[in-house]
Enzyme design. Structure first.
Site, PDB file in Angstrom:
ATOM      1  N   HIS C 104      -0.009  58.062  72.614  1.00 32.85           N
ATOM      2  CA  HIS C 104       0.106  59.342  73.319  1.00 32.85           C
ATOM      3  C   HIS C 104       1.586  59.561  73.644  1.00 32.85           C
ATOM      4  CE1 HIS C 104      -3.916  57.902  74.718  1.00 32.85           C
ATOM      5  NE2 HIS C 104      -4.239  59.160  74.777  1.00 32.85           N
ATOM      6  N   ASP C 107       2.561  57.617  76.702  1.00 31.80           N
ATOM      7  CA  ASP C 107       2.643  56.162  76.523  1.00 31.80           C
ATOM      8  C   ASP C 107       4.069  55.784  76.140  1.00 31.80           C
ATOM      9  OD1 ASP C 107      -0.118  56.296  76.531  1.00 31.80           O
ATOM     10  OD2 ASP C 107      -0.309  56.020  74.365  1.00 31.80           O
ATOM     11  N   ASP C 310     -16.453  53.307  80.617  1.00 29.62           N
ATOM     12  CA  ASP C 310     -15.751  52.994  79.377  1.00 29.62           C
ATOM     13  C   ASP C 310     -14.995  51.673  79.537  1.00 29.62           C
ATOM     14  OD1 ASP C 310     -15.073  53.847  76.808  1.00 29.62           O
ATOM     15  OD2 ASP C 310     -13.319  54.961  77.480  1.00 29.62           O
TER      16      ASP C 310
HETATM   17 CO   LIG Z   1     -13.110  54.556  75.488  1.00 29.79          CO
END
Ligand SMILES: [Co+2]
Ligand SMILES: [Co+2]
Ligand SMILES: [Co+2]
Ligand SMILES: [Co+2]
Ligand SMILES: [Co+2]
Ligand SMILES: [Co+2]
Ligand SMILES: [Co+2]
Ligand SMILES: [Co+2]
Lengths: 440, 440, 440, 440
Positions: C104, C107, C310
């Site tokens: 990204h 990032d 997640d």
């Molecule tokens: Co994920």
């Protein structure tokens, strides 16, 4: 009008009745109204929590802070920031006219460079609290130690494979338990957010449960030693932050208390969101704790049953709480316990007024539910049919069985000899659900 | 070649080694192979269950029977049908060369017009079983009573609001417990499919738990009276058919056994599918039961983690079972327990051969997992790092703490005085996961 | 030996074969091994992601950083820190010999004081990337814009009620799309972490979906304008961080692409963990995308089916991936797509070596699954029976029906006239499951 | 007083107002009361379903029948039983004064020995229905074909690998569609309970989706051919009975309708319990269908969010339905659709009166929610703030963007040039939740 700039022009929230259209008023919470012989305020023992409203910056796993609270500004002296935060917190308690609050050590005071400094920081801030409490109505429902945020606790506090972490936790708990006692707290809470595991591959559950048993036992001993009268409360949660937490749910905590002989001193603090994460309704967890004799207090919030994490939203479902309060009233009510709003406004709720809206919604929901539960109980709407349903067990044979005066063979023989063929009776679930809806 | 027409041309399933491409052979289950000093057959103690393979017609909540088994044809004499079914069942046991089986009373024998007749039917069929067992290898892992299918049990057996239902259940359990004893059964199982509730509105949990406590106590007493040596096993399941079952999971059953003083005689029969329905991994439930000293036996199957009901599929995940068997071997192995395939072929698996495919898959998965677990244990692949991780607790201070020779204040003082600042160590989860995968 | 101090003494990870007991070697990933006519490296197109390994500090909702990476130290110049981070990242790519990476914008480069500065920061760091890529093997699988972390995006980027936020997002996406193009990226990914809602009470779904349709259309137009050849990939995820995300799953994204006429240019990037959060198996999402013609790329990780969030763990289940890769190979393989390890080591995995262990486990799992899938496909183990199962549809009448040459009345009449009574055939699920296990 | 012995002494249920304590009266459903210019009865278009109340015997996966309805007695002539059942059903419609009902072919008439006989049986019973409807108020909301219970459909109807099953399904649907037309039905519903898979190992999803597309297209063509004016409704459900159903949720069905060009003729019938099984709130599914223009009708019931299967309980949560009805009223109301109580009393609710209690609870919940929703809409309590929130998009630039008159580069350039730094505004979730609670 608020005296703390953070809350700007906001005024104290007052009861204005069900027809009020002022969003910053109470429509149901009328603290002096007498319900079943007790003031509503004394029934509900409402508490605001320090952490969600004053320490959480609005971050989530995918985004940073949204709230930009003044006391979170970079570069502030941590103790000065802690005092600013306390000003805002106690102002909110005043604006809401809420009788109790709850806090973790690290909510109140910053971690110091050393353990000794941390302990001193806590002492300093609890003195600030004490001073504020002298001039305010608010009292302490419970204190608790944060044994989960710092990296030292990443693999557990009491259940850490390193005994030094256990010792560190002892120091923290001792400090907060004594602070709680000094502030006149009504209970002391333990939430084991890291007392669990991420993977069984590196975990010895037996050792860890024994460590936790030892830890809680030491806390109980210390409580007696210092003369703290309130109960120790364990707050069950099945998972999150870890994959599995040892205090999974009420039933699991009950087994733990039996195993380590702690039933006399420890009870549970039940949270709605934790209940549903464990696969139970809130009512189930409360009713079970009452049945097992370990009901202590409530963390009042709501989770989203479609989400798999702890959303800690403000309660707003009157129907759900009506049956919960019915069972609590029927079980003798809250004694030392209370209703702590372990709830946070959404991260998009940026305005100081949103803090009030969240609490007002939660408080009014509780008040309305209490009123309805009380009427339902007075009418024996549920308790009547319930007693009737089990009445046969109160007969001679039923009592003899339960008293251990019958054995399997004798009862089996009787069943065959009498050619028993018991006919089921309707469970009347829909009738009862409609009945409850009549009160909601 | 099969001697029972139902199985047609099918031949006994034999071990042919990992390279076998015969779908009706074992690739891993080599019963006489010695693993850690014991024959594989004696380690695994595999059992076929009667109900799923021979009593379930292939129906589900949205559809009727698919299997059309000859013994389910309308118009047959129930006892004649029961004998046809027994022929097929024992033939399958022979074809699979499986050393154990399990059954409910109602799987084996039809309900009669009266309770007495039901008891007699069961007696007649267990005599059929006994005769077949004389000429066969198969033994009885456990028997159990079906206290959940008939409408009289719709609101519970032991926990029914009507004591006559409790009595009826006593008669059934007595009959099956004695039949189990007569057939040389190694255990007796209790699954409380209706011991729970649909709604709390009509349920008195305290009464019902007490009734269940009494019931299990009576069964334990009777077991001793008749000289049955095997343990009583409770099979936890969180829900389904009811909204909530009292035997929710291992931790809950542990609390129940503590409460009603049953720890000496009762253990758990853990099922994978029930574990995941309760929000736990299979390994968790097994490891917890071992840690708590109540590990008894396994219902070996698999659920679908994306489905919310009990699919009872045949196990086929070697990785999952390898760590489970590792923990069991490390905990002393199965003693009276075994691995009962409480598993059913899908309702679309219409062919008699599908019954064999299902069992072969499950059996080979267990065999392969056992082999891998044994090597992993011999290598101390997991036990070595585990002991090392907690080693500090085996030091003097750690032992003193666990022995109750330290109190909170002393440890807290030491933490401050020593300015403790314990540094966390890597949990090495990925390393350990890769390590396990080396064995799988 | 590593040239970047962070990785200390660690050496490049090499293939050493299945018997290797070196935890820092590959046991299955043998990049030059030819499988179905293609090098393993070219099949798998493995990628490391920048964010989890280099930007995440180890924090979770209940705890702060654990990793203490040098480039995260307080007080560093943000651009200097970004370069330190890039050094470590590219060193890991080298140590792992991984052919791709993903990132990204945020990032790679810090947000500046202004939007212009942010764009410049990104440009500066992508030049650093470009320079490093000249001397390294690693290429860019895809770039993406972080439109979810900053508070401006709290109520959505494209779907924000404020059009200025939409514009801001345009600027970010344009910059990253062009950077991706400049770095030779193979795809461009969009993950709409905030394109959803927290409550329907303040949400106009129709407006928001239309805004998102417009946004993606503009990105597609821009891609063509600048000559970027790779596909745009949408990454479905059902929820988290929001209560509901519009890119819920593959089927939902398909409907969106149909609605806004984007099927020609947009495909999906499927993540295992997102699949199971949506209630689907990973194989389901992949097979569905293949069936619908929108299969693009994979985010390779694993979630915990018992947790509701997640977890983004490294894949380690060879069985699960074998069938997934089987379907992909059968569908033509990855073309521009790849396998991006959108996975993070656990927050207790503190050591730099843990970063390698995580990736090694994931890579070996993929390699092993590829090898097995290839053999299964060559054997037509699944494709053979599948074609046979549907063969009747390839007959004359079946083809006529599917070609639209029959109407309901005609077929209904024929069914009655022929007195059809079709008999079901076994689905052979257990047989097929055992068959797959033969390859695993 | 009832004229059918089954209902014994029960009298028609009448509106008696909120204070009524008669459990067999309506407290909120006052059919002639005018709400927003329309009679309540015409708003709600309530329907009773035939299957749950008259065909289901009270069985569940672990237990047999509990209800023992007279028309289910063994040994009855099937057509005579069907007529007895019709008598009871229409008597319940009369007692409840409900304006609509719904049925499957197999609910109404027994399967015959041949397909032709089945078609004739249906014809005979629909003539019974027609005769009863002449003398009654009740009309047909929709009919539907049961393509899921018989073993021939175990692997799908339209999606079966055997085209003969597809033909059989054509015959059934033709018959029911024509019967629905003949009875003046307002809609025709398709629920694809077996249109999905148990395992991907034996499933070709692309083929099966194409088959389903073809099937629905043929039904649409036939509807036009016979002049049936009502819409075809697909009822989404994610799973159960299968592991995965192709009509997973509203978004998935939308994609299917787009793909097979069916948007003009097909809409959705949304069920609350199916919504939550798919991970969505009921309001989400309704609001999404409205936004996508495919909203058709509702199956009104409630699931238990803590259970993983379709409990199909009667709705009793007024708060949940208030926002749903708000959105429906705001979207133009039910047109041909209605509220079908696809709900069943619990299997312990044995008494005929329980059938009334269930429906009364559901009906009153709907009525009360409608009243509240209407006031909320008149006050623009939610629609006002919503329009205000998105107002900026109604400005010139917003409209230009949405009209496709802007491209990415232009907007990106403007964002940088203007140094945009949009500030988020509170989402006011708690305020809005409290606002809604003011109406509930
Ligand atoms: Co994920
Ligand atoms: Co809490
Ligand atoms: Co919580
Ligand atoms: Co079982
Ligand atoms: Co099961
Ligand atoms: Co991803
Ligand atoms: Co429905
Ligand atoms: Co349903």
């Amino acid at each position: 009008m608020s005296t703390v700039p953070f809350f700007g022009e906001l005024s104290p929230v007052a009861y204005r009745g069900p027809e009020s259209r002022d969003p910053l008023s109470y429509r149901w919470y009328d603290k002096d109204r007498v319900v079943l012989g007790k003031r509503m305020e004394d029934h509900l023992r409402l508490a605001a929590c320090y952490w969600h409203s004053f320490c959480w910056p609005g971050a989530d796993p995918f985004g940073g802070e949204t709230f930009l609270r003044p006391w979170m500004k970079a570069g502030l002296d941590p103790m000065a920031a802690a005092r600013m935060k306390a000003d805002a917190a106690f102002e909110m308690f005043r604006l809401l006219d809420i009788p109790f609050f709850c806090f973790h050590d690290l909510d109140a005071a910053p971690e110091g460079a050393t353990l000794a400094e941390s302990v001193n920081n806590l002492k300093a801030i609890t003195e600030v609290f004490a001073a504020k409490m002298e001039n305010a109505k608010v009292r302490l429902l419970w204190g608790t130690a944060n044994l989960f945020s710092h990296r030292r606790y990443m693999a557990g506090a009491a259940t850490n494979p390193d005994p030094e972490v256990f010792l560190y936790a002892c120091a923290q708990v001792r400090a907060v338990l004594e602070a709680t006692h000094a502030l006149g707290g009504a209970n002391y809470v333990m939430w084991g957010g890291r007392e669990g595991y991420e993977t069984l591959l590196n975990t010895d559950m037996k050792r860890e449960m024994d460590q936790m048993g030892r830890f809680v036992s030491m806390v109980v001993e210390h409580k007696h030693k210092i003369g703290f009268k309130g109960p120790i409360l364990i707050e069950p949660k099945p998972r999150e932050p870890t994959k599995h937490q040892y205090d999974f749910d009420v039933a699991t905590v009950y087994g733990f208390l039996e195993r380590y002989d702690l039933l006399a001193d420890v009870k549970v603090n039940i949270e709605q969101n934790h209940a549903i994460l464990a696969g139970h309704s809130f009512q189930h967890e409360v009713a079970l704790a009452l049945a097992l004799g370990i009901f202590g207090s409530l963390d009042m919030n709501r989770g989203d049953p479609l989400l798999g994490w702890d959303t800690d939203q403000f309660a707003n479902d009157v129907g759900e709480l009506t049956v919960v309060f019915h069972d609590i009233l029927n079980g003798g009510g809250l004694t030392t316990g209370g209703l702590n709003f372990d709830a946070k406004i959404r991260r998009q709720s940026l305005d100081p007024a949103d803090l009030l809206h969240g609490h007002i919604g939660g408080i009014d929901t509780c008040a309305r539910a209490l009123l309805q539960a009380a009427v339902m109980l007075e009418d024996a709407a549920l308790t009547g049919p319930l007693a009737e349903r089990y009445a046969a067990w109160d007969g001679e044979e039923g009592r003899a069985i339960m008293a251990g005066e019958r054995d399997l063979a004798r009862l089996a023989d009787r069943a065959v000899a009498d050619n028993l063929n018991p006919q089921p009776r309707s469970g009347r679930q829909e009738y009862l659900e409609n009945l409850v809806n009549r009160y909601v």
